[in-house]
Design a protein around this motif. Structure first.
Motif, PDB file in Angstrom:
ATOM      1  N   LEU A 172      91.975  17.932  75.683  1.00 47.14           N
ATOM      2  CA  LEU A 172      90.622  18.091  76.226  1.00 47.14           C
ATOM      3  C   LEU A 172      90.664  18.591  77.670  1.00 47.14           C
ATOM      4  N   ALA A 173      91.605  18.096  78.441  1.00 47.64           N
ATOM      5  CA  ALA A 173      91.717  18.560  79.827  1.00 47.64           C
ATOM      6  C   ALA A 173      92.094  20.044  79.886  1.00 47.64           C
ATOM      7  N   SER A 174      92.877  20.501  78.933  1.00 42.56           N
ATOM      8  CA  SER A 174      93.337  21.896  78.952  1.00 42.56           C
ATOM      9  C   SER A 174      92.234  22.889  78.638  1.00 42.56           C
ATOM     10  N   ILE A 175      91.158  22.441  77.956  1.00 41.20           N
ATOM     11  CA  ILE A 175      90.101  23.382  77.565  1.00 41.20           C
ATOM     12  C   ILE A 175      88.929  23.400  78.548  1.00 41.20           C
ATOM     13  N   VAL A 176      88.964  22.561  79.588  1.00 42.67           N
ATOM     14  CA  VAL A 176      87.853  22.515  80.544  1.00 42.67           C
ATOM     15  C   VAL A 176      87.560  23.890  81.150  1.00 42.67           C
ATOM     16  N   PRO A 177      88.561  24.684  81.545  1.00 45.09           N
ATOM     17  CA  PRO A 177      88.251  25.994  82.127  1.00 45.09           C
ATOM     18  C   PRO A 177      87.578  26.957  81.148  1.00 45.09           C
ATOM     19  N   LYS A 178      87.966  26.925  79.864  1.00 43.70           N
ATOM     20  CA  LYS A 178      87.403  27.840  78.869  1.00 43.70           C
ATOM     21  C   LYS A 178      87.132  27.081  77.565  1.00 43.70           C
ATOM     22  N   PRO A 179      86.121  26.231  77.557  1.00 48.73           N
ATOM     23  CA  PRO A 179      85.890  25.352  76.396  1.00 48.73           C
ATOM     24  C   PRO A 179      85.497  26.089  75.123  1.00 48.73           C
ATOM     25  N   LYS A 180      84.830  27.227  75.238  1.00 53.99           N
ATOM     26  CA  LYS A 180      84.391  27.939  74.030  1.00 53.99           C
ATOM     27  C   LYS A 180      85.539  28.677  73.343  1.00 53.99           C
ATOM     28  N   LYS A 181      86.693  28.711  73.992  1.00 51.74           N
ATOM     29  CA  LYS A 181      87.845  29.407  73.405  1.00 51.74           C
ATOM     30  C   LYS A 181      88.945  28.432  73.003  1.00 51.74           C
ATOM     31  N   PHE A 182      88.545  27.175  72.750  1.00 52.11           N
ATOM     32  CA  PHE A 182      89.545  26.156  72.404  1.00 52.11           C
ATOM     33  C   PHE A 182      90.335  26.522  71.160  1.00 52.11           C
ATOM     34  N   MET A 183      89.682  27.225  70.196  1.00 55.28           N
ATOM     35  CA  MET A 183      90.311  27.500  68.906  1.00 55.28           C
ATOM     36  C   MET A 183      91.544  28.401  69.018  1.00 55.28           C
ATOM     37  N   TYR A 184      91.676  29.133  70.147  1.00 53.63           N
ATOM     38  CA  TYR A 184      92.811  30.041  70.296  1.00 53.63           C
ATOM     39  C   TYR A 184      94.108  29.302  70.639  1.00 53.63           C
ATOM     40  N   GLN A 185      94.008  27.988  70.839  1.00 53.23           N
ATOM     41  CA  GLN A 185      95.229  27.197  71.060  1.00 53.23           C
ATOM     42  C   GLN A 185      95.898  26.818  69.735  1.00 53.23           C
ATOM     43  N   PHE A 186      95.224  27.112  68.598  1.00 56.04           N
ATOM     44  CA  PHE A 186      95.722  26.683  67.288  1.00 56.04           C
ATOM     45  C   PHE A 186      96.119  27.883  66.438  1.00 56.04           C
ATOM     46  N   ASP A 187      97.146  27.662  65.586  1.00 57.30           N
ATOM     47  CA  ASP A 187      97.543  28.706  64.648  1.00 57.30           C
ATOM     48  C   ASP A 187      96.718  28.571  63.375  1.00 57.30           C
ATOM     49  N   ASP A 188      97.016  29.393  62.363  1.00 57.87           N
ATOM     50  CA  ASP A 188      96.199  29.385  61.150  1.00 57.87           C
ATOM     51  C   ASP A 188      96.487  28.198  60.239  1.00 57.87           C
ATOM     52  N   GLU A 189      97.383  27.313  60.673  1.00 57.64           N
ATOM     53  CA  GLU A 189      97.617  26.067  59.931  1.00 57.64           C
ATOM     54  C   GLU A 189      97.003  24.868  60.666  1.00 57.64           C
ATOM     55  N   GLY A 190      96.281  25.148  61.766  1.00 55.74           N
ATOM     56  CA  GLY A 190      95.633  24.084  62.511  1.00 55.74           C
ATOM     57  C   GLY A 190      96.555  23.353  63.461  1.00 55.74           C
ATOM     58  N   LYS A 191      97.716  23.918  63.752  1.00 57.50           N
ATOM     59  CA  LYS A 191      98.666  23.284  64.670  1.00 57.50           C
ATOM     60  C   LYS A 191      98.618  23.986  66.033  1.00 57.50           C
ATOM     61  N   LEU A 192      98.892  23.200  67.073  1.00 63.82           N
ATOM     62  CA  LEU A 192      98.921  23.780  68.414  1.00 63.82           C
ATOM     63  C   LEU A 192      99.997  24.853  68.524  1.00 63.82           C
ATOM     64  N   LYS A 193      99.656  25.952  69.165  1.00 65.90           N
ATOM     65  CA  LYS A 193     100.620  27.021  69.364  1.00 65.90           C
ATOM     66  C   LYS A 193     101.656  26.607  70.415  1.00 65.90           C
ATOM     67  N   SER A 194     102.705  27.387  70.491  1.00 62.78           N
ATOM     68  CA  SER A 194     103.816  27.059  71.376  1.00 62.78           C
ATOM     69  C   SER A 194     103.381  26.925  72.832  1.00 62.78           C
ATOM     70  N   PHE A 195     102.539  27.866  73.331  1.00 62.26           N
ATOM     71  CA  PHE A 195     102.136  27.832  74.735  1.00 62.26           C
ATOM     72  C   PHE A 195     101.332  26.572  75.033  1.00 62.26           C
ATOM     73  N   ALA A 196     100.517  26.101  74.049  1.00 57.98           N
ATOM     74  CA  ALA A 196      99.717  24.896  74.249  1.00 57.98           C
ATOM     75  C   ALA A 196     100.610  23.657  74.305  1.00 57.98           C
ATOM     76  N   ASN A 197     101.624  23.619  73.451  1.00 62.74           N
ATOM     77  CA  ASN A 197     102.567  22.493  73.487  1.00 62.74           C
ATOM     78  C   ASN A 197     103.350  22.464  74.800  1.00 62.74           C
ATOM     79  N   LYS A 198     103.733  23.633  75.284  1.00 63.25           N
ATOM     80  CA  LYS A 198     104.472  23.701  76.545  1.00 63.25           C
ATOM     81  C   LYS A 198     103.598  23.237  77.711  1.00 63.25           C
TER      82      LYS A 198
END
Length: 651
Positions: free
Chosen positions: A568-594
């Motif tokens: 939740l803290a990571s999406i504060v700057p761009k909350p409407k684009k939260f979905m781009y942190q996830f891949d097509d299986e619903g898992k966090l992408k590598s950059f989000a995990n890092k």
């Protein structure tokens, strides 16, 4: 003895006769001399400026009056620069011979000066080139150059003048402006004229009157409209998008001189009812009722500056400015502003209308003074100096304006603005079931948001100097508002009281409102943070942490895990684009995990977390709430979406 006297008187007689014959010769052959001067000028224009200069007829009228007819100056392969039907002036024969011409009086009829820029270039470029007498290996002295050019121009301004039907035309890639002088008169140093200004369908008549002494290099002139309307400045709107005008302007030149290789310009500029409009400045037209600038400009070989002895006034606000652009070693910009001690109410009342709309109606008491010191080195951008100091004396707010900061302490309705459209109302208070008091928000979330957005929130007074410097540096380099230095205090003010427009007006209001909020103990830090969590956007049409925790995780804010809070803290700057942190299986992408891993280590290092807090952090993040409908999956999601819509009341 007598022979010596006789010889002396004989020599004197011969000298007098010689001088008489010389003067007589010059007088009788003055037209020939005039033609020689014109031929010399013609050759110079062709050799030095690649221009054709011609005078159809030129002759003396009497002993010192010269009349020229049909004078034309045309740069080769360009539009005519200058054309006049008749010029009559008085000039001494000695000046004509030496070339150091100072016009005594001047009559000009039916002519124009024309400045043209088109796809071929500019028809006046040749006159801007470097003087051949300058050493090409030496650094150009702009002070001497400016003094020389301006002195030549002033020498060509006669002590007495009468112009009839003269025009200044300008065509800048199709932007056409004409300034027509039906009649201009300068007599006994008194100037009087009117100018018909046209730009396409726009037309106005300006009056100009005042004192002008070109030999003493002094002037005192006023410009005003012939009717009660404001003078509208042509060209700048179509060229730069600025709309600007004024009721009248006063221009004064007291000194123009070269001292120790520095050009000094001293004088005064004042204006009444000055307006300016531009989408980058403010949404509304900005009005300054009165403004004046008692200036001293200095121009050297490697700098130009507004000297610190200058003073300015905007309504009742007095300023002592200093500004400098210096290229001696590096390219350096300097700015210093001092506002001497003044009443706070005089300052509020003097703010330009349209620029500080949220301060309209504010009442204060007490005094303050202010100092700003700014220095920017283009070659060392991160060595920027920015010091801003405001000293207050019994400063109190008696009545708020449009931005009532005190409303933060009670229940109020918040409505976000997106693309100038008001969004649905959100009640900030206990009457809203989604409102969440600070003590019911997960401590993990508080720590995560503070770490990512504003680590020193509880210790600063609204601004972080280092972040502010970095913001200014990047904005200067990119020439736009590409980076903010927003603290949570600034974000709160921007969300609750202001719009999201990127204008100078909004940024200035934000700075002043944050200062008032943080330095007058209007709301506690805890209350400010509580309101912040309950008003900021956390996703598409999701406002406040109560809605957000349900939208993403079907939880109450107090039950959020560390992993969920990091997300939740990571999406504060761009909350409407939260979905781009996830891949097509619903898992966090590598950059989000890092990013999550980086934040965890940072908080551990700062003592905000313990190793026990991070147990279970390797478990994948699971989005179970309505947010899943905004994510893309390989296989259609099986969650019953309709039931999630009804779980929380968002009205």
């Amino acid at each position: 003895m007598r022979n010596k006297k006789q010889k002396f008187f004989l020599f004197l007689k011969i000298l007098i006769v010689f001088l008489l014959f010389s003067v007589a010769g010059i007088y009788f052959f003055r037209d020939v001399l005039l033609q020689k001067v014109i031929e010399k000028a013609t050759s110079k224009f062709e050799a030095d400026y690649n221009c054709n200069f011609s005078v159809q007829n030129a002759h003396f009228d009497g002993t010192s009056s010269i009349e020229l007819n049909n004078i034309i100056l045309v740069p080769k392969e360009a539009d005519t620069l200058f054309s006049v039907e008749k010029i009559k002036t008085k000039i001494s024969l000695f000046q004509l011979i030496t070339g150091d011409v100072q016009l005594q009086n001047l009559e000009v009829k039916n002519g124009f000066i024309q400045l043209v820029k088109n796809e071929k270039g500019r028809n006046f470029d040749a006159f801007l080139k470097k003087d051949k007498s300058d050493d090409s290996n030496e650094k150009r002295n702009y002070a001497k150059l400016a003094y020389r050019l301006l002195s030549k121009m002033l020498n060509l301004v006669p002590t007495e003048m009468q112009l009839e039907n003269i025009a200044l035309r300008m065509d800048d890639l199709g932007i056409k402006v004409t300034m027509q002088l039906p009649k201009l008169q300068l007599k006994n140093h008194q100037l009087q004229t009117n100018i018909n200004v046209t730009e396409n369908e726009f037309s106005q008549t300006w009056n100009i009157s005042g004192f002008v002494d070109p030999r003493a290099k002094k002037a005192d002139v006023r410009i005003y409209n012939s009717d009660t309307s404001k003078i509208q400045l042509p060209y700048i709107y179509k060229r730069f998008g600025f709309k600007s005008g004024f009721k009248n302007v006063h221009l004064k030149l007291d000194k123009f001189d070269l001292e120790s290789n520095e050009l000094h310009l001293d004088g005064l500029v004042s204006v009444e009812d000055f307006t300016i409009s531009h989408p980058k400045i403010a949404k509304k037209e900005v009005l300054i009722k009165t403004a004046s600038f008692d200036y001293r400009f200095l121009l050297g070989s490697d700098f130009v500056s507004i000297d610190s002895t200058s003073s300015a006034q905007i309504n009742n606000i007095k300023l002592q400015p200093f500004a400098e652009y210096n290229t001696e070693e590096d390219t350096i910009y300097k700015l210093r502003i001092l506002i001497p001690k003044m009443k706070a109410q005089d300052f509020i009342s003097s703010l330009p209308e349209g620029l500080f709309t949220h301060f309209t109606g504010m009442e204060t008491e007490g005094n303050f003074d202010y100092k700003l010191n700014f220095k920017y080195n283009k070659n060392k951008p991160y060595a920027l100096v920015f010091n801003s100091n405001l000293n207050k004396e019994n400063l109190k707010i008696l009545k708020y304006g449009e931005a009532n900061l005190n409303k933060l302490n009670g229940e109020f309705v918040y409505r976000a603005i997106e693309n100038n459209v008001l969004q649905r109302p959100v009640l900030v208070g206990d009457s809203n079931p989604n409102f969440t008091p600070l003590e019911q928000i997960s401590p993990y979330l508080q720590k995560c948001v503070l770490t990512s957005e504003d680590p020193s929130f509880f210790s600063h007074r609204g601004f972080i100097n280092e972040a502010f410097k970095q913001s200014i540096t990047k904005n200067i380099r990119t020439k736009k508002f590409s980076r903010g230095a927003s603290t949570i205090s600034m974000q709160l003010i921007k969300n609750v009281f202001l719009t999201r427009e990127k204008t100078l007006s909004r940024k200035l209001e934000e700075i002043l409102l944050v200062y008032l909020l943080e330095n007058n103990r209007i709301a506690s830090k805890e209350r400010m943070l509580e309101v912040y969590f309950n008003v900021i956007e956390w996703g598409p049409n999701v406002y406040g942490i109560g809605e957000a925790s349900a939208f993403y995780f079907q939880k109450k804010p107090i039950d959020l895990t560390l992993k969920e809070c990091l997300f939740l803290a990571s999406i504060v700057p761009k909350p409407k684009k939260f979905m781009y942190q996830f891949d097509d299986e619903g898992k966090l992408k590598s950059f989000a995990n890092k990013h999550e891993e980086f934040m965890s280590k940072l908080m551990l290092r700062r003592g905000l977390l313990t190793p026990e807090d991070t147990i279970g952090q390797q478990i994948p993040l699971s989005i179970s709430g309505r947010a899943r409908t905004h994510m893309k999956f390989k296989v259609q999601d099986s969650i019953a979406v309709d039931s999630l819509f009804n779980e929380f009341d968002f009205n």
